[in-house]
Write a protein that holds these residues in place. Structure first.
Motif, PDB file in Angstrom:
ATOM      1  N   VAL A 208       5.602 111.190 106.423  1.00  0.00           N
ATOM      2  CA  VAL A 208       4.171 111.400 106.688  1.00  0.00           C
ATOM      3  C   VAL A 208       3.831 112.874 106.487  1.00  0.00           C
ATOM      4  O   VAL A 208       2.740 113.221 106.020  1.00  0.00           O
ATOM      5  CB  VAL A 208       3.803 110.937 108.116  1.00  0.00           C
ATOM      6  CG1 VAL A 208       2.436 111.469 108.527  1.00  0.00           C
ATOM      7  CG2 VAL A 208       3.816 109.414 108.208  1.00  0.00           C
ATOM      8  N   ARG A 209       4.781 113.736 106.803  1.00  0.00           N
ATOM      9  CA  ARG A 209       4.570 115.182 106.663  1.00  0.00           C
ATOM     10  C   ARG A 209       4.678 115.633 105.204  1.00  0.00           C
ATOM     11  O   ARG A 209       3.914 116.488 104.752  1.00  0.00           O
ATOM     12  CB  ARG A 209       5.608 115.919 107.515  1.00  0.00           C
ATOM     13  CG  ARG A 209       5.469 117.439 107.572  1.00  0.00           C
ATOM     14  CD  ARG A 209       4.256 117.863 108.372  1.00  0.00           C
ATOM     15  NE  ARG A 209       4.186 119.304 108.547  1.00  0.00           N
ATOM     16  CZ  ARG A 209       4.657 119.961 109.585  1.00  0.00           C
ATOM     17  NH1 ARG A 209       5.247 119.287 110.578  1.00  0.00           N
ATOM     18  NH2 ARG A 209       4.555 121.266 109.664  1.00  0.00           N
ATOM     19  N   TYR A 210       5.615 115.051 104.456  1.00  0.00           N
ATOM     20  CA  TYR A 210       5.902 115.568 103.112  1.00  0.00           C
ATOM     21  C   TYR A 210       5.707 114.565 101.966  1.00  0.00           C
ATOM     22  O   TYR A 210       5.728 114.957 100.808  1.00  0.00           O
ATOM     23  CB  TYR A 210       7.347 116.075 103.051  1.00  0.00           C
ATOM     24  CG  TYR A 210       7.595 117.309 103.877  1.00  0.00           C
ATOM     25  CD1 TYR A 210       6.953 118.508 103.576  1.00  0.00           C
ATOM     26  CD2 TYR A 210       8.463 117.279 104.960  1.00  0.00           C
ATOM     27  CE1 TYR A 210       7.181 119.654 104.321  1.00  0.00           C
ATOM     28  CE2 TYR A 210       8.693 118.420 105.728  1.00  0.00           C
ATOM     29  CZ  TYR A 210       8.055 119.603 105.398  1.00  0.00           C
ATOM     30  OH  TYR A 210       8.272 120.728 106.150  1.00  0.00           O
ATOM     31  N   GLY A 211       5.511 113.284 102.286  1.00  0.00           N
ATOM     32  CA  GLY A 211       5.508 112.279 101.230  1.00  0.00           C
ATOM     33  C   GLY A 211       4.159 111.901 100.667  1.00  0.00           C
ATOM     34  O   GLY A 211       4.077 111.071  99.778  1.00  0.00           O
ATOM     35  N   GLY A 212       3.070 112.443 101.185  1.00  0.00           N
ATOM     36  CA  GLY A 212       1.758 112.092 100.660  1.00  0.00           C
ATOM     37  C   GLY A 212       0.936 111.305 101.663  1.00  0.00           C
ATOM     38  O   GLY A 212       1.467 110.712 102.614  1.00  0.00           O
ATOM     39  N   PRO A 213      -0.389 111.264 101.488  1.00  0.00           N
ATOM     40  CA  PRO A 213      -1.303 110.623 102.441  1.00  0.00           C
ATOM     41  C   PRO A 213      -1.083 109.126 102.589  1.00  0.00           C
ATOM     42  O   PRO A 213      -1.454 108.541 103.610  1.00  0.00           O
ATOM     43  CB  PRO A 213      -2.692 110.921 101.866  1.00  0.00           C
ATOM     44  CG  PRO A 213      -2.457 111.181 100.407  1.00  0.00           C
ATOM     45  CD  PRO A 213      -1.126 111.848 100.334  1.00  0.00           C
ATOM     46  N   GLU A 214      -0.501 108.485 101.567  1.00  0.00           N
ATOM     47  CA  GLU A 214      -0.270 107.044 101.666  1.00  0.00           C
ATOM     48  C   GLU A 214       0.699 106.699 102.796  1.00  0.00           C
ATOM     49  O   GLU A 214       0.656 105.606 103.361  1.00  0.00           O
ATOM     50  CB  GLU A 214       0.232 106.471 100.332  1.00  0.00           C
ATOM     51  CG  GLU A 214       1.605 106.929  99.895  1.00  0.00           C
ATOM     52  CD  GLU A 214       1.572 108.266  99.153  1.00  0.00           C
ATOM     53  OE1 GLU A 214       2.628 108.634  98.606  1.00  0.00           O
ATOM     54  OE2 GLU A 214       0.510 108.915  99.113  1.00  0.00           O
ATOM     55  N   TRP A 215       1.572 107.635 103.137  1.00  0.00           N
ATOM     56  CA  TRP A 215       2.518 107.393 104.224  1.00  0.00           C
ATOM     57  C   TRP A 215       1.791 107.299 105.562  1.00  0.00           C
ATOM     58  O   TRP A 215       2.063 106.393 106.361  1.00  0.00           O
ATOM     59  CB  TRP A 215       3.572 108.503 104.273  1.00  0.00           C
ATOM     60  CG  TRP A 215       4.691 108.305 103.296  1.00  0.00           C
ATOM     61  CD1 TRP A 215       4.756 108.780 102.022  1.00  0.00           C
ATOM     62  CD2 TRP A 215       5.901 107.580 103.522  1.00  0.00           C
ATOM     63  NE1 TRP A 215       5.942 108.397 101.432  1.00  0.00           N
ATOM     64  CE2 TRP A 215       6.657 107.670 102.334  1.00  0.00           C
ATOM     65  CE3 TRP A 215       6.430 106.892 104.605  1.00  0.00           C
ATOM     66  CZ2 TRP A 215       7.917 107.066 102.205  1.00  0.00           C
ATOM     67  CZ3 TRP A 215       7.677 106.285 104.484  1.00  0.00           C
ATOM     68  CH2 TRP A 215       8.405 106.377 103.295  1.00  0.00           C
ATOM     69  N   LYS A 216       0.904 108.237 105.824  1.00  0.00           N
ATOM     70  CA  LYS A 216       0.167 108.192 107.089  1.00  0.00           C
ATOM     71  C   LYS A 216      -0.707 106.947 107.163  1.00  0.00           C
ATOM     72  O   LYS A 216      -0.792 106.301 108.209  1.00  0.00           O
ATOM     73  CB  LYS A 216      -0.682 109.448 107.271  1.00  0.00           C
ATOM     74  CG  LYS A 216      -1.465 109.456 108.582  1.00  0.00           C
ATOM     75  CD  LYS A 216      -2.345 110.690 108.742  1.00  0.00           C
ATOM     76  CE  LYS A 216      -1.538 111.892 109.149  1.00  0.00           C
ATOM     77  NZ  LYS A 216      -2.406 113.047 109.528  1.00  0.00           N
ATOM     78  N   ALA A 217      -1.356 106.603 106.066  1.00  0.00           N
ATOM     79  CA  ALA A 217      -2.211 105.417 106.044  1.00  0.00           C
ATOM     80  C   ALA A 217      -1.398 104.163 106.329  1.00  0.00           C
ATOM     81  O   ALA A 217      -1.838 103.271 107.068  1.00  0.00           O
ATOM     82  CB  ALA A 217      -2.907 105.303 104.689  1.00  0.00           C
ATOM     83  N   PHE A 218      -0.191 104.092 105.759  1.00  0.00           N
ATOM     84  CA  PHE A 218       0.664 102.923 105.960  1.00  0.00           C
ATOM     85  C   PHE A 218       1.131 102.835 107.411  1.00  0.00           C
ATOM     86  O   PHE A 218       1.112 101.768 108.021  1.00  0.00           O
ATOM     87  CB  PHE A 218       1.855 102.988 105.010  1.00  0.00           C
ATOM     88  CG  PHE A 218       2.742 101.775 105.055  1.00  0.00           C
ATOM     89  CD1 PHE A 218       2.219 100.507 104.930  1.00  0.00           C
ATOM     90  CD2 PHE A 218       4.120 101.915 105.219  1.00  0.00           C
ATOM     91  CE1 PHE A 218       3.038  99.380 104.965  1.00  0.00           C
ATOM     92  CE2 PHE A 218       4.945 100.806 105.249  1.00  0.00           C
ATOM     93  CZ  PHE A 218       4.405  99.534 105.129  1.00  0.00           C
ATOM     94  N   LEU A 219       1.537 103.970 107.985  1.00  0.00           N
ATOM     95  CA  LEU A 219       1.982 103.974 109.382  1.00  0.00           C
ATOM     96  C   LEU A 219       0.833 103.579 110.301  1.00  0.00           C
ATOM     97  O   LEU A 219       1.016 102.808 111.249  1.00  0.00           O
ATOM     98  CB  LEU A 219       2.521 105.356 109.757  1.00  0.00           C
ATOM     99  CG  LEU A 219       2.997 105.522 111.208  1.00  0.00           C
ATOM    100  CD1 LEU A 219       4.039 104.474 111.571  1.00  0.00           C
ATOM    101  CD2 LEU A 219       3.545 106.932 111.425  1.00  0.00           C
ATOM    102  N   LYS A 220      -0.359 104.102 110.040  1.00  0.00           N
ATOM    103  CA  LYS A 220      -1.511 103.730 110.854  1.00  0.00           C
ATOM    104  C   LYS A 220      -1.783 102.231 110.771  1.00  0.00           C
ATOM    105  O   LYS A 220      -2.078 101.577 111.784  1.00  0.00           O
ATOM    106  CB  LYS A 220      -2.744 104.511 110.395  1.00  0.00           C
ATOM    107  CG  LYS A 220      -2.783 105.958 110.842  1.00  0.00           C
ATOM    108  CD  LYS A 220      -4.069 106.627 110.384  1.00  0.00           C
ATOM    109  CE  LYS A 220      -4.177 108.049 110.916  1.00  0.00           C
ATOM    110  NZ  LYS A 220      -5.419 108.715 110.479  1.00  0.00           N
ATOM    111  N   GLU A 221      -1.687 101.697 109.583  1.00  0.00           N
ATOM    112  CA  GLU A 221      -1.941 100.266 109.406  1.00  0.00           C
ATOM    113  C   GLU A 221      -0.964  99.437 110.224  1.00  0.00           C
ATOM    114  O   GLU A 221      -1.346  98.454 110.868  1.00  0.00           O
ATOM    115  CB  GLU A 221      -1.838  99.900 107.920  1.00  0.00           C
ATOM    116  CG  GLU A 221      -2.099  98.435 107.640  1.00  0.00           C
ATOM    117  CD  GLU A 221      -1.988  98.080 106.170  1.00  0.00           C
ATOM    118  OE1 GLU A 221      -1.947  96.882 105.855  1.00  0.00           O
ATOM    119  OE2 GLU A 221      -1.927  99.006 105.343  1.00  0.00           O
ATOM    120  N   LEU A 222       0.318  99.813 110.211  1.00  0.00           N
ATOM    121  CA  LEU A 222       1.326  99.071 110.962  1.00  0.00           C
ATOM    122  C   LEU A 222       1.056  99.155 112.467  1.00  0.00           C
ATOM    123  O   LEU A 222       1.163  98.148 113.179  1.00  0.00           O
ATOM    124  CB  LEU A 222       2.724  99.605 110.646  1.00  0.00           C
ATOM    125  CG  LEU A 222       3.230  99.382 109.220  1.00  0.00           C
ATOM    126  CD1 LEU A 222       4.602 100.034 109.046  1.00  0.00           C
ATOM    127  CD2 LEU A 222       3.308  97.897 108.895  1.00  0.00           C
TER     128      LEU A 222
END
Length: 336
Positions: A208-222
């Motif tokens: 989430v810190r280094y992999g791009g905004p899609e990571w945060k969006a995916f974690l939020k969705e879960l």
């Protein structure tokens, strides 16, 4: 004039139906984060929960010993175990897995970020609820089965899962960025009693810190999906089905969704929105995106007005309205 009176009649009917308790998104939910240290030295889970407006507590595995199963059930809707812990954490947590299983069986959710072999050197000493285990295996690419997209990071996952229950939903699998390897599931969801468990070998806290905004969006969705699952179990849809007419409710939520969407678009395009910080706008758009996704699910079998008597339309349309309403609430509160 007849159309207006018709809608007023429906609206009054809705308000008078006391047997129905509307969901409030993730409002009022509470999460317990278990960790001894910040995974990869980042407090990612706390940041994401704060952005979602979800209340949480943080506790070490040793401190968990002071709580009974009843304490956990009565206080929390979801327990989230952070990745990359020291060995003391896994040693202290292992003997308490039965307590976590009972928490899940009571209708709650356990979200396990199982990626170990990290910076803090800890290794899982026991199997996860249901006998699931994680096997070491690094991958820079993991494939999201639901939407056919790839997650990339410097070690997107640290392992894949074995002893997967037959009825588990495979959420992500490892791969090479082109071909998914379905023999190496890296995120799964499975039922346990009245609740469910999500286990993942993805490096959420790091990526989430280094992999791009899609990571945060995916974690939020879960996380949102898990909190909604807890609410869904509490609401007992079978009782709802007997208490009201789906045609009326679906029509009501369709109208409310349209009105809230118009309100959101008006606020988002206003000069005042240009003065809001990026974090606020991102949170509003996150709720709006979820609303659109659930609205799309409501239309999967055709236009809503052709399926007003459908429970599937009701479940998804209702969620769509609550999320767009939350999006409007974020903007209105920030604008004062």
């Amino acid at each position: 004039m007849k159309k207006v009176l018709g809608f007023i009649t429906i609206f009054l009917f809705v308000l008078s139906s006391l047997s129905f308790s509307a969901a409030q998104g993730v409002t009022g939910k509470k999460v317990l984060i278990l960790k001894n240290v910040d995974a990869w030295n980042f407090d990612t889970n706390e940041v994401v929960l704060t952005e979602l407006g979800v209340s949480y507590d943080v506790m070490t595995a040793d401190q968990l010993n002071s709580l009974t199963t009843s304490d956990l059930i009565n206080t929390y809707d979801m327990i989230l175990i952070a990745s990359d812990q020291n060995q003391q954490f896994y040693d202290d947590l292992g003997p308490q897995m039965l307590k976590l299983e009972e928490f899940v069986k009571a209708g709650k959710v356990l979200q396990v970020h199982a990626a170990n072999w990290g910076w803090h050197g800890g290794l899982w000493t026991t199997s996860l609820p249901g006998g699931v285990s994680i096997t070491r295996g690094y991958s820079n690419y993991d494939y999201i089965v639901k939407n056919g997209s790839w997650l990339y990071s410097n070690y997107a996952s640290h392992g894949y899962l074995i002893n997967v229950p037959a009825d588990a939903e495979i959420v992500t699998v490892q791969g090479d960025g082109t071909t998914p390897d379905y023999t190496k599931p890296s995120t799964i969801i499975y039922s346990l009693g009245r609740g469910r468990v999500l286990v993942s070998g993805l490096t959420f806290e790091y990526s989430v810190r280094y992999g791009g905004p899609e990571w945060k969006a995916f974690l939020k969705e879960l996380i949102v999906d898990n909190l909604e699952y807890s609410k869904k179990k509490e609401e007992k849809p079978e009782a709802v089905q007997k208490s009201f007419n789906y045609v009326i409710w679906n029509f009501f939520y369709y109208r409310q969704y349209q009105k809230a969407t118009e309100r959101f678009n008006l606020l988002y395009s206003s000069p005042e929105a240009g003065e809001l910080d990026n974090e606020t706008l991102e949170l509003a758009l996150f709720h709006k995106t979820l609303a659109e996704q659930y609205y799309a699910k409501a239309e999967e079998n055709g236009p809503i007005f052709r399926n007003l008597n459908s429970i599937k339309v009701f479940i998804n349309l209702r969620k769509a309205y609550f999320y767009v309403r939350d999006a409007v609430g974020v903007l209105e509160e920030s604008m004062g």
